[in-house]
Design a protein around this motif. Structure first.
Motif, PDB file in Angstrom:
ATOM      1  N   LEU A 117       4.121  10.733  -0.118  1.00 30.11           N
ATOM      2  CA  LEU A 117       3.915   9.761  -1.193  1.00 30.11           C
ATOM      3  C   LEU A 117       3.481  10.501  -2.442  1.00 30.11           C
ATOM      4  N   ARG A 118       3.986  10.031  -3.585  1.00 30.33           N
ATOM      5  CA  ARG A 118       3.440  10.534  -4.856  1.00 30.33           C
ATOM      6  C   ARG A 118       2.307   9.599  -5.236  1.00 30.33           C
ATOM      7  N   ILE A 119       1.106  10.181  -5.384  1.00 28.71           N
ATOM      8  CA  ILE A 119      -0.090   9.353  -5.583  1.00 28.71           C
ATOM      9  C   ILE A 119      -0.697   9.644  -6.948  1.00 28.71           C
ATOM     10  N   ARG A 120      -0.958   8.561  -7.722  1.00 29.54           N
ATOM     11  CA  ARG A 120      -1.604   8.730  -9.026  1.00 29.54           C
ATOM     12  C   ARG A 120      -3.088   8.413  -8.877  1.00 29.54           C
ATOM     13  N   ALA A 121      -3.926   9.369  -9.252  1.00 30.76           N
ATOM     14  CA  ALA A 121      -5.373   9.204  -9.106  1.00 30.76           C
ATOM     15  C   ALA A 121      -5.956   8.465 -10.311  1.00 30.76           C
TER      16      ALA A 121
END
Ligand SMILES: Cc1cc2nc3c(=O)[nH]c(=O)nc-3n(C[C@H](O)[C@H](O)[C@H](O)COP(=O)(O)OP(=O)(O)OC[C@H]3O[C@@H](n4cnc5c(N)ncnc54)[C@H](O)[C@@H]3O)c2cc1C
Length: 549
Positions: A445-449
């Protein structure tokens, strides 16, 4: 063979108490179960390991709380690792009640029993019988009937597994990549691996790549209506619909409930409902669905599953519910209890990988496959919290992605506490999944913090809980809805054209004799208890409606 009966394992350091429990359990359940005794927690753990080594089943663990060495609770925590599906009961003195209540959370205790339990016919047998019935239902599901062979990350396999589990069809799942038996069975049945998934039925039939409807048809799961006209047609088999089926049938209404997927609704997907009155140890949604379905059937309600209500027609005092398969049910009154469905996440990769590592809802059929894996749960409300707790006992690591800046905005306090206490659950506030990557199955998954930075992380399975919406398009133009599709009831439903002199009843829609209950009602409280309460209340209002019609 008596010695192969499933075991009930009892542990108590006081020989007299141990003998008394074992004697009573033998008297009540000795014909179906073997009673194994142990004088300490350690001795009992050894006995459990030996039973498992021999391939014996363990149905129930009974342990005294006060024991030297391992206490009852400590023993049950360790025993859970050896026999996770066994039911757990703690024997306590009145003075230890608070320890027992504490243990409900620590050990997922199923029941605590106060000493003495006299007379056993009232204090012991009903409780144990209930627990054993629940265990037997689970054991039967895992062991028998249909064998389904497929690839774990195939959407078709997932849908068939989900259908079998949620409709409580005894079935065994065999992953073609992990189970040698799966490949042997395919060779015997003469099925090529490119024809998967395949269902092997008890009568010897081999169904290659069946749809859910084909499999349901062969298994006789869906059923057919027995009559042409009903006093009450209920659309939706969640808690609201099931409650209405129980009350309708028990109060003499000719009642049928139509359910698109499987009885239980959203609640059926809950791993543990802890706030439903009367179940101090909580109960799983599938257990609630099983109990309610049995109860509704016993009282005479008809249940029609895998049938989709697709249109409502009003013909004078008649109400016609049209079904997607072309059939129709004529009714004097209708209850819409169709709840809400999960919203889908439309970030890149999510639609393509749904069923192949990405799941909406708890998809509990996937839990065992998550052993030693990294699981991501998206969402910050109770349903996401429950899923994180549930998957934490299977997966090595659970990451919760929560868009908001605090869990307390959407989650009950007891769940936040449980999550805090779990070392393998990480909660990331202010974060979201912006893309899913994979090739036939989810890999990352590409996760944005919270600070806007993005990382790509390896993920084996992702469960999404980002809210829900009603699916009431089939009622458009017939029943008044609000701008989000929830159904208006009571005074809110009294618009121009309301045909009666009286006001609508509290749960009545803009069409007299068509009522609404549960999550699909505008301004409803989204809880199991309120859905059940409204289902029951609707039946009473329907009696009033029918008596004046
Ligand atoms: C994972 C999870 C955990 C939860 N945990 C809790 C909890 O611990 N405590 C709590 O109080 N609440 C909990 N909830 C909320 C609770 O489950 C719901 O409030 C409750 O299930 C609502 O019941 P309902 O009968 O109104 O609708 P639903 O449960 O949504 O059931 C509606 C049913 O109608 C069927 N249906 C829909 N349209 C049609 C159609 N056209 N034809 C035929 N059938 C149709 C659906 O398939 C579904 O089975 C949880 C919810 C989720 C998702």
């Amino acid at each position: 063979m008596a010695e192969r009966n499933p075991a009930i394992v009892v542990v108590d350091d006081e020989p007299a108490v141990l003998a008394a429990v074992a004697r009573d359990l033998r008297r009540g359940f000795g014909e179906r179960y073997r009673i194994v005794r142990a004088g300490s927690g350690d001795e009992a753990l050894d006995a459990l390991r030996e039973l498992v080594r021999r391939g014996d089943q363990v149905a129930l663990l009974v342990a005294d709380q006060r024991m030297p060495g391992l206490s009852g609770t400590d023993y049950l925590v360790r025993a859970r690792e050896v026999v996770p599906t066994a039911k757990r009961v703690l024997l306590t003195a009145y003075a230890d009640t608070s320890a027992a209540i504490q243990a409900i959370n620590e050990v997922s205790l199923d029941y605590y029993l106060l000493k003495p339990w006299d007379p056993p016919e009232e204090q012991l047998f009903p409780v144990v019988e209930d627990l054993l019935t629940g265990w037997e239902a689970g054991a039967a599901l895992d062991s028998g009937g249909v064998r389904l062979i497929g690839h774990r990350f195939s959407r078709a396999s997932h849908d068939l597994r989900d259908f079998l589990a949620r409709n409580r069809v005894p079935a065994r799942w065999l992953d073609v990549e992990r189970d040698a038996e799966a490949r042997q069975l395919l060779a015997v049945a003469g099925v090529d691996e490119d024809r998967l998934p395949v269902a092997l039925l008890e009568d010897g039939a081999v169904l290659e790549r069946p749809t859910v409807l084909e499999l349901a048809g062969r298994l006789g799961v869906a059923g057919h209506p027995a009559s042409e006209h009903y006093d009450l047609v209920i659309v939706g088999g969640g808690p609201a619909g099931l409650a209405a089926a129980v009350y309708g049938a028990s109060e003499g209404l000719k009642t049928i409930m139509v359910e698109r997927e499987a009885p239980g609704g959203q609640a059926g997907q809950s791993s543990r409902i802890e706030n439903y009155l009367g179940f101090p140890a909580g109960l799983s949604g599938s257990d609630l669905a099983r109990r309610a379905t049995d109860q509704a059937r016993r009282l005479g309600a008809e249940l029609l599953t895998l049938q989709d209500a697709s249109r409502l027609r009003v013909e004078g005092s008649g109400r016609i519910v049209e079904l997607a398969d072309g059939g129709a049910l004529s009714a004097s009154s209708v209850l819409v209890a169709s709840g809400v469905s999960y919203r889908q996440l439309d970030a890149p990769g999510f639609p393509e990988l749904t069923g192949q590592g990405i799941y909406y809802g708890a998809a509990m059929t996937e839990a065992r496959s998550c052993a030693d894996q990294h699981v991501v749960v998206i969402g910050g409300a109770n349903s996401a919290g429950q899923a994180a707790v549930y998957f934490s006992s299977y997966a090595t690591r659970v990451t919760m992605l929560v868009r908001g800046d605090s869990l307390s905005k959407g989650m009950s306090h007891y769940l936040i506490e449980q999550i805090d206490a779990l070392p393998n659950v990480e909660v990331r506030l202010g974060s979201q999944a912006v893309a899913a990557q994979g090739d036939g199955r989810l890999h990352a998954l590409r996760i944005r913090a919270a600070d806007g930075s993005e990382t790509v992380e390896d993920v084996d399975a992702c469960f999404v809980f980002i809210g829900a919406a009603p699916r009431t398009e089939w009622l458009a133009g017939v029943v008044e809805r609000d701008e989000r599709g929830f159904i208006l009831a009571g005074l809110d439903a009294r618009k121009d054209g309301w045909p009666l002199a009286r006001d609508p009843f509290p749960l009545e829609t803009s069409v007299p004799g068509v009522l609404v209950a549960g999550d699909v009602r505008a301004r409803s409280i989204k809880r199991v208890a309120s859905a059940v309460g409204e289902g029951a209340m609707a039946v009473s209002l329907i009696h009033q409606y029918l008596s004046e019609a």
